[in-house]
Write a protein that holds these residues in place. Structure first.
Motif, PDB file in Angstrom:
ATOM      1  N   PHE A   1       0.570  -1.200  -0.537  1.00 41.41           N
ATOM      2  CA  PHE A   1       0.519   0.670   0.296  1.00 41.41           C
ATOM      3  C   PHE A   1       1.032   0.979  -0.313  1.00 41.41           C
ATOM      4  N   LYS A   2       1.611   1.390   0.885  1.00 40.40           N
ATOM      5  CA  LYS A   2       2.237   2.344   0.656  1.00 40.40           C
ATOM      6  C   LYS A   2       3.640   2.476  -0.050  1.00 40.40           C
ATOM      7  N   HIS A   3       3.512   1.628  -0.676  1.00 42.73           N
ATOM      8  CA  HIS A   3       5.260   1.695  -1.631  1.00 42.73           C
ATOM      9  C   HIS A   3       4.100   2.535  -3.159  1.00 42.73           C
ATOM     10  N   THR A   4       3.063   1.582  -3.513  1.00 47.02           N
ATOM     11  CA  THR A   4       2.360   2.670  -4.281  1.00 47.02           C
ATOM     12  C   THR A   4       2.089   3.932  -3.787  1.00 47.02           C
ATOM     13  N   GLN A   5       1.296   4.228  -2.628  1.00 43.16           N
ATOM     14  CA  GLN A   5       0.988   5.474  -2.187  1.00 43.16           C
ATOM     15  C   GLN A   5       2.333   6.202  -2.800  1.00 43.16           C
ATOM     16  N   VAL A   6       3.339   5.664  -2.119  1.00 39.68           N
ATOM     17  CA  VAL A   6       4.696   6.752  -2.482  1.00 39.68           C
ATOM     18  C   VAL A   6       4.595   6.707  -3.849  1.00 39.68           C
ATOM     19  N   GLN A   7       4.532   5.986  -4.903  1.00 34.64           N
ATOM     20  CA  GLN A   7       4.472   5.832  -6.090  1.00 34.64           C
ATOM     21  C   GLN A   7       4.174   7.058  -6.801  1.00 34.64           C
TER      22      GLN A   7
ATOM     23  N   VAL B   1      11.480  14.151  -1.764  1.00 31.47           N
ATOM     24  CA  VAL B   1      12.543  12.598  -1.013  1.00 31.47           C
ATOM     25  C   VAL B   1      11.106  11.821  -0.703  1.00 31.47           C
ATOM     26  N   ARG B   2      10.234  10.602  -0.416  1.00 29.71           N
ATOM     27  CA  ARG B   2       9.955  10.198  -0.200  1.00 29.71           C
ATOM     28  C   ARG B   2       9.988   9.128   0.158  1.00 29.71           C
ATOM     29  N   LEU B   3       9.953   8.222   1.047  1.00 30.26           N
ATOM     30  CA  LEU B   3      10.433   6.501   1.862  1.00 30.26           C
ATOM     31  C   LEU B   3       9.416   6.085   2.220  1.00 30.26           C
ATOM     32  N   VAL B   4       9.515   4.764   2.279  1.00 30.68           N
ATOM     33  CA  VAL B   4       8.364   3.944   2.614  1.00 30.68           C
ATOM     34  C   VAL B   4       9.167   3.836   3.585  1.00 30.68           C
ATOM     35  N   LYS B   5       7.699   4.278   4.759  1.00 28.12           N
ATOM     36  CA  LYS B   5       8.639   3.713   6.363  1.00 28.12           C
ATOM     37  C   LYS B   5       7.669   2.651   7.299  1.00 28.12           C
ATOM     38  N   LEU B   6       8.098   1.969   8.166  1.00 26.26           N
ATOM     39  CA  LEU B   6       7.669   1.364   8.329  1.00 26.26           C
ATOM     40  C   LEU B   6       7.612   1.185  10.266  1.00 26.26           C
ATOM     41  N   GLY B   7       6.326   2.042  10.369  1.00 25.36           N
ATOM     42  CA  GLY B   7       7.221   2.497  12.419  1.00 25.36           C
ATOM     43  C   GLY B   7       7.373   3.652  11.762  1.00 25.36           C
ATOM     44  N   GLU B   8       8.759   4.262  12.669  1.00 25.44           N
ATOM     45  CA  GLU B   8       9.402   5.541  12.489  1.00 25.44           C
ATOM     46  C   GLU B   8      10.971   4.858  11.714  1.00 25.44           C
ATOM     47  N   ARG B   9      10.677   3.415  10.916  1.00 26.12           N
ATOM     48  CA  ARG B   9      11.832   2.685  10.299  1.00 26.12           C
ATOM     49  C   ARG B   9      11.778   3.316   9.180  1.00 26.12           C
ATOM     50  N   PRO B  10      12.634   4.178   7.989  1.00 25.30           N
ATOM     51  CA  PRO B  10      12.518   4.041   6.690  1.00 25.30           C
ATOM     52  C   PRO B  10      13.016   2.099   5.787  1.00 25.30           C
ATOM     53  N   VAL B  11      12.286   1.973   5.210  1.00 21.85           N
ATOM     54  CA  VAL B  11      11.992   0.450   4.627  1.00 21.85           C
ATOM     55  C   VAL B  11      13.615   0.844   3.460  1.00 21.85           C
ATOM     56  N   ASP B  12      14.499  -0.068   3.696  1.00 23.72           N
ATOM     57  CA  ASP B  12      15.410   0.036   2.619  1.00 23.72           C
ATOM     58  C   ASP B  12      14.945  -0.086   1.362  1.00 23.72           C
ATOM     59  N   LYS B  13      15.662   0.418   0.243  1.00 24.80           N
ATOM     60  CA  LYS B  13      15.014  -0.056  -0.836  1.00 24.80           C
ATOM     61  C   LYS B  13      15.295  -1.200  -1.516  1.00 24.80           C
ATOM     62  N   GLU B  14      16.567  -1.996  -0.685  1.00 18.84           N
ATOM     63  CA  GLU B  14      16.530  -3.378  -1.701  1.00 18.84           C
ATOM     64  C   GLU B  14      15.069  -4.444  -0.729  1.00 18.84           C
ATOM     65  N   VAL B  15      15.245  -4.073  -0.051  1.00 19.76           N
ATOM     66  CA  VAL B  15      13.646  -4.770   1.362  1.00 19.76           C
ATOM     67  C   VAL B  15      13.069  -4.450   0.804  1.00 19.76           C
ATOM     68  N   MET B  16      12.736  -3.356  -0.172  1.00 17.60           N
ATOM     69  CA  MET B  16      11.025  -2.805  -0.760  1.00 17.60           C
ATOM     70  C   MET B  16      11.171  -4.112  -2.401  1.00 17.60           C
ATOM     71  N   GLN B  17      12.196  -3.562  -3.090  1.00 23.11           N
ATOM     72  CA  GLN B  17      12.310  -4.727  -3.884  1.00 23.11           C
ATOM     73  C   GLN B  17      12.004  -6.541  -4.102  1.00 23.11           C
TER      74      GLN B  17
END
Lengths: 480, 480
Positions: free
Chosen positions: B358-364, B374-390
């Motif tokens: 959901f969050k990835h789509t919203q950021v897109q 620059v807007r990163l996908v976050k889970l809680g307070e932590r930004p989610v690394d791009k590799e992890v998102m991929q």
């Protein structure tokens, strides 16, 4: 957002629509179907509203990306709103919602219809219906190869038209030049199809209508029984071939016409598309061998037609695939999601995106084994930028999200699960016929009003690659 | 690949299994069901094979990532292969394939059964069946919070156990320490549930079995009618609550037991999970109000139980949801894909992955409007690394790809579309009962042999987060 500029351009689009509305008039005269006045009035209203917008709103600024989104989304919506007028004025479709649904289905090249008796319609209105698809297809080619790559929607950057200029292999940077070249190919292919269909015994009128809706992968027919009405193997095969061609990236057609036929074989998306069509046909032929079609040539003809029609999201029918073996239907349902090549008139998620999803997953598996190795996702020879890949993955998630949400809404108004899912994928992928109560031998007339609105919105969303429409609901889109 | 080391560790796992196989023996004595010999023989064979592996293969090297994949995949498979033996030796399940299916369904905490008359089984074998699920759940907690994050599978890096050491908030780096703490929580919750179920009138035997399979979100019951057999609102609610708890990340339970209750409210995945369960229950209650359950308390009890049972992928049943309104079934089918929280015993794609999609789509969408922001996908307070998102996006694509392929295979052996899709999602998401001919009041006995193999493989794939199993088919995995 430069609202003045947006409204000006929407004004010019309405004037273009007014001109298009004049096209069916000679046919109305010829057939004496009494619809001339309806077209004139609709053209007058479109031109009037368009002129008013041009007069009221002045802007000397240049187009930016944001106006691009608004113009594309509202342009398509206005075309459906105003293009519906002749159906209402002539009384051929009494309900405005139905007329809007039919016209949205036209301009988005979907092909879902609310008409119960197509053959009772005045011929000029049938021609208008086919023309909306053909113009929609024209719009889509330019949109997907020239406009969306600029806007950066859903990874469309990858599929920018590789149309060379007259002197060198340099890209023509301006949208207008690209558009003219690609439209030339579109018109040429349409013309050739008309001639081939007429040489198979179709009238000029029927040939023109079917060529319009084949090249647009739209699928509106002038007959209640769709293409099955002609009962001709020759016509079935011609349409199968042209549906297949309409599902190919038009840049490739352009290059082929300039002698670069080899580009077909070097284009990975095309090869995958060809493989899917061939593999799908072979599987369906094998499954239909027992029981459905004992004669091999009949089997090949009907199986190939239905596979290509669904895969390219055209939606013509020569057989009721809901009577085929369950596994055939399963194959067809999944090809509904895939759709045609990027840069074609076909809908769906697009073959290239599916191909890249496969490759992405493969690379992910590879990286688990070789964490230090660098392996990029490539399309053909070119590595695919990570941002583009993220965009494609987001598109995939969004597509499924819209599918789930919309079919939930359709089920909420009382449709059974197959029809709810079937109607949504048929419109979201711009195919036309779906499954269940909206299958290939049914129509959308019985869908409740709210459902028609949901499905019309799905057509728009699917045709404009989701993001183009959905950015508009972000409040920040409208801020300075 | 260090094959020697892999085989050694698989050998120790078989010895562990042999010890587990002794656990039902006192129950066999108590009930005099004559299955003691079967368990002893099975334990002897497991211990023998395990000992042989330990004797034959020596290695002093350290474990690397590759051995991790092989040990997890083959470990689970060996457990299913050897754990099936008591069913065969006792004659309770005559076919080895059926016994393998049942045991795989156990160790993967799926809960799909081939048993037609559960109550005719010797009690000690029913206990073994429940124990396979409980042990599977134990394995999964450690796998998802300690092992998979190290292997980097499907974005699991994100869900690494945040179990603090005894002195400070520092992560305990060693798997064994993490495992011990989390297993403590698991055993504690199981014990509390046994007591609560017994205080509602269940026998110790039934309470133990149901607590085992609730905490594992497995769903095996000792009764033909599943939990409905007890016909007790108290028992239904106790099980609803414990299924919900079993679907929560066990790190959170650990922290809560150490007094950090507030962590529940700060954990975005938990809040989303809670919201989905609550929202789903409210919707289903509203839909079931007319006709299905006129009494509000009955409605709440049955709706909440079924929603939580499906969402957490437990699969207990107290009502036949195939008789509920279509829209309820639609909601349940989609919650089948979502599943529980990462780090719980629940299956499916996991709540956190869906939330991140959901969050990835919203950021897109956001980036289309603000290309330079620059807007990163976050889970809680932590930004989610791009590799992890991929990695998560690849997981999502792979999940759907496996679903499509496997349901195609199930349809190919003659199942109808609903049952084909329903049986695959029921096993791939480790739920248990599916739809159609494998619905909540049916079983898997009638599925053809090839179908049972496909479904058993789906259980393994789903339980081990797909990638863990699929890397093994890459030839390069096996090279030096």
């Amino acid at each position: 957002m430069n609202i003045n500029l947006t409204l000006r351009i929407l004004g010019s689009l309405l004037i273009f629509l007014a001109i298009a509305l004049l096209f069916p008039i000679p046919f109305s005269w010829f057939y004496g179907d009494g619809a001339t006045g309806s077209f004139l009035l609709a053209a007058l209203i479109s031109a009037g509203c368009g002129g008013l917008l041009l007069k009221l709103f002045k802007s000397e600024k240049d187009l930016s990306v944001r106006e691009g989104f608004a113009i594309v989304t509202f342009g398509w919506t206005l075309f459906a709103l105003f293009g519906a007028l002749p159906f209402i004025f002539s009384g051929a479709i009494p309900s405005y919602l139905d007329a809007f649904f039919e016209t949205m289905s036209g301009f988005t090249t979907t092909g879902s219809t609310i008409l119960i008796n197509i053959e009772a319609m005045p011929p000029s209105l049938l021609l208008w219906r086919s023309l909306t698809q053909w113009l929609g297809g024209m719009g889509i080619i330019v949109l997907s190869l020239a406009i969306l790559p600029m806007l950066g929607v859903g990874g469309m950057q990858l599929f920018k038209a590789e149309v060379p200029g007259p002197t060198a292999d340099r890209l023509k940077p301006r949208i207008q030049d690209t558009a003219k070249l690609l439209w030339g190919v579109y018109v040429l292919l349409t013309g050739v199809e008309v001639i081939l269909l007429m040489s198979g015994g179709m009238s000029f009128f029927d040939g023109l209508n079917h060529a319009f809706t084949t090249m647009a992968t739209g699928g509106f027919s002038t007959r209640n029984a769709s293409v099955a009405a002609y009962n001709s193997a020759y016509i079935d095969w011609i349409i199968t071939i042209f549906m297949f061609l309409a599902g190919v990236n038009f840049s490739l057609h352009y290059l082929a016409l300039r002698g670069r036929l080899g580009d077909f074989l070097r284009n990975e998306e095309f090869l995958f598309y060809f493989g899917l069509a061939l593999g799908g046909t072979i599987l369906v032929v094998l499954l239909n061998m027992q029981g459905v079609y004992p004669n091999f040539l009949d089997n090949l003809r009907y199986s190939a037609f239905q596979v290509v029609s669904i895969m390219t999201t055209t939606g013509f029918a020569t057989a009721d695939y809901e009577l085929w073996p369950v596994l055939c239907q399963y194959l067809l349902v999944f090809s509904m999601f895939i759709g045609g090549c990027a840069g074609s008139t076909g809908g769906g998620m697009k073959v290239a995106r599916i191909l890249l999803l496969f490759k992405h997953t493969q690379v992910q598996l590879f990286r688990l084994i070789h964490p230090r190795a660098v392996r990029l996702v490539k399309l053909g020879e070119r590595p695919v930028d990570k941002e583009v890949m993220q965009s494609i993955l987001g598109f995939f998630a969004l597509y499924l999200g819209v599918f789930v949400t919309a079919s939930f809404l359709m089920a909420a108004i009382g449709m059974d699960l197959t029809s709810a899912g079937g109607s949504v994928i048929a419109t979201l992928s711009n195919i036309g016929p779906g499954l269940g109560s909206v299958g290939p031998v049914d129509n959308f007339a019985h869908v409740p009003a709210f459902g028609k609105l949901v499905l019309a919105f799905c057509m728009l969303l699917g045709r404009l690659e989701l993001f183009t429409v959905l950015v508009l609901v972000f409040p920040s889109f409208w801020h300075k």
